[in-house]
Each structure stands twice: as C-alpha cells, then as structure tokens.
Enzyme design. Structure first.
Site, PDB file in Angstrom:
ATOM      1  N   HIS A 180       0.772  -1.095  -0.257  1.00  0.00           N
ATOM      2  CA  HIS A 180      -0.044   0.145  -0.045  1.00  0.00           C
ATOM      3  C   HIS A 180       0.993   1.080  -0.005  1.00  0.00           C
ATOM      4  CE1 HIS A 180      -3.400  -2.853   1.180  1.00  0.00           C
ATOM      5  NE2 HIS A 180      -4.145  -1.803   0.695  1.00  0.00           N
TER       6      HIS A 180
ATOM      7  N   LYS B  36      -0.512   4.881   4.285  1.00  0.00           N
ATOM      8  CA  LYS B  36      -1.466   3.984   5.141  1.00  0.00           C
ATOM      9  C   LYS B  36      -0.875   3.761   6.885  1.00  0.00           C
ATOM     10  CE  LYS B  36      -3.681  -0.442   4.726  1.00  0.00           C
ATOM     11  NZ  LYS B  36      -5.185   0.168   5.247  1.00  0.00           N
TER      12      LYS B  36
END
Ligand SMILES: NC(=O)c1ccc[n+]([C@@H]2O[C@H](COP(=O)([O-])OP(=O)(O)OC[C@H]3O[C@@H](n4cnc5c(N)ncnc54)[C@H](OP(=O)(O)O)[C@@H]3O)[C@@H](O)[C@H]2O)c1
Length: 261
Positions: A154, A158
């Site tokens: 990600h 995040k």
C-alpha cells in the site's frame, strides 16, 4: 438516496463524493470530518474538485447525518464506535470500509445492527471477494503439502498493517485449514518454517492503492493469486453499490457477499 459521508475530507471520502455526484439517484446531504480538520466548514464539492454542492463539511456528527438514509464511512478505527451510536440513534444505515477495528468497534457494529442495516467490509471490491473464495478453495484442495503466505503493498500514508484485506484473505485460508497461524515478519534465528505458520507481510511505499498476493508454495511448483487495485474509485463504487443495497432493508448485519449475490 440521501447520502452522508463520514471521513469526508479523506482520500476515500472525496472519491465517494465524486462518484456520488455523478450518480443521478444519489444526493449528498452531509459530510463529517475530524475535529480540527482544515477542511471543516468548506463545501465538500469544492474539496472534491466538483464546484460548490451546497454541502459544508462539519465535525458535528449529529448534524452531518441529518436527513441521510445512509452514511458511508472511510475514516479511522477510533472514530467508528461513535459514528455507529449516532447513526443507530438517527436511523441512518451504515456502510463502513474503515479497517483495523478493535473488539469494541466490532461490538458496536453488532449493536448498531439491532437498529439499522449495517455493512462493514475491509474491501469493497468484487475482485477481492472472488479472490477470497479462490483462496479458500485452493488452500482446501492443495492441503498440507503447500505453504501459505500473504503479501500486501500500500501507499506510504496507510496507517495500519497488515491491511484489512490481507486479514480477510488470511481468514479465507483459515476457513480451509483451521490450524494456520498468522505471523507478522521473520527476523533472526527463527528456524525452519512449520506447516502451521502463515506470514502476512505489509510493504509500504509511494502511491500504491492496494496489491494483495496469496502465495501457495509446493514442492517444484507454486501458485500466486494476486489482486491489484488501480483506482480508489473501485472501492468507492463498491461502497455506493452497498449503500443502495442497504436502502430500505431491515436492520441487521450484511456482508459484501450479500451485495454481490
Ligand atoms: N474497505 C475498503 O475497500 C477500503 C478501501 C480503501 C481504504 N480503506 C480504509 O478506509 C480508511 C480510510 O482510508 P483513506 O485512505 O481514505 O484515509 P485518509 O485519507 O486518512 O482519510 C480518513 C479521513 O477520516 C478522517 N477522520 C478521522 N477521525 C474522524 C472523525 N472522528 N470524524 C470524521 N472524520 C474523521 C481523517 O481526518 P484526519 O486526517 O484529520 O484524521 C481523514 O480525513 C482506512 O481505514 C483504510 O484502510 C478501506
């Protein structure tokens, strides 16, 4: 459908606003942001690059949900219980995609579902639902001779790890082989891997929206089952489909599998 957005100024909140604005049957009636958010008091349409929609974001939850049929939540795990309490009181259905919920937040989902329809899913895409089904089937068919490991990637902003989707995929593998035990990282003199362990790794960097791979390692062969999200609209679209599904439904917990049939 009258829609409120919780976490309205975030990456997902703004993606929801853009897609909802393009849908003729959806009217955005409220946007809730965090206390102290620099976007508070600003028009949600302007924040989303759509021009004025006449809906101003507010940290006041009760007024942000006023008049909504459904609220879509992509925020922060700590904020979810309060959202659920107010939504249940004001009879607003809830679609929540916020990940990393603790036990108290999970109980709050069940409590709210006694008053309003509630759907929580760590991933709102059809592709990930099908991937989870494939993982369960593959792990069951391949059995003990195959080692299961999961990697997710990600963007650098995040805040939780591993991702909710990686946890969902680990759960799918465990549905087929209950003895699998999730571990997070290996370092030092850890010894050879056992049959039971299933490492779940989070990589973080750049602007990656979300990649998940489940590895099934056998002797002389391996299978890699991968899902890659290339746009946040994927999740925003899934959340809007879920919101439409919940409209007019009786109070209870629903899953993304219910929506996707
Ligand atoms: N289920 C899925 O398909 C899916 C897909 C993508 C993301 N997610 C999850 O959705 C969540 C949000 O992701 P994101 O990328 O949109 O993050 P983000 O850009 O950080 O947005 C979250 C927003 O929620 C706000 N917020 C925090 N506390 C709040 C409160 N009490 N009331 C109202 N708003 C509040 C944050 O404000 P501050 O920045 O001021 O704290 C921020 O604007 C994460 O848990 C992520 O893992 C799920």
């Amino acid at each position: 459908m009258k829609l409120a957005i919780f976490g309205a100024t975030g990456r997902m909140g703004l993606a929801i606003a853009r897609l909802a604005h393009a849908a003729p049957e959806v009217q955005i009636v409220g946007g809730v942001c965090a206390d102290g958010d620099p976007g508070a008091g600003r028009d949600i349409g302007e924040l989303a690059g759509l021009g004025s929609l006449g809906v101003v974001t507010t940290p006041d939850l009760a007024s942000g949900l006023l008049g909504a049929d459904v609220v879509i939540d992509f925020s922060n795990a700590r904020a979810v219980p309060q959202l659920l309490n107010v939504a249940a009181r004001q009879k607003v259905a809830v679609v929540s995609g916020t990940t990393n919920l603790d036990e108290a937040a999970k109980k709050a989902l069940d409590r709210a579902a006694q008053s309003v329809p509630v759907l929580w899913a760590p991933n709102m895409s059809m592709g990930v639902q099908v991937l989870a089904e494939l993982v369960e089937q593959a792990v069951r068919r391949l059995g003990l001779g195959f080692d299961v490991e999961i990697a997710e990637i990600h963007h650098r902003k995040k805040v939780d790890s591993p991702s909710g989707t990686a946890k969902r995929l680990a759960e799918a593998a465990r549905a087929a082989r209950g003895e699998l035990r999730e571990i997070h990282g290996r370092s030092g003199d850890v010894g050879a891997r056992t049959n039971e362990e299933m490492a779940v790794y989070g990589l973080r960097g750049g602007d990656v929206i979300g990649d998940h791979t489940v590895y099934l390692f056998g002797q002389g062969e391996r299978i890699e089952l991968t899902h890659r999200a290339s746009s946040r609209d994927l999740f925003a679209h899934g959340a809007l489909v879920a919101a439409r599904y919940l409209s007019g439904k009786p109070a209870k917990r629903y899953t993304i599998a219910d929506v996707l049939g």
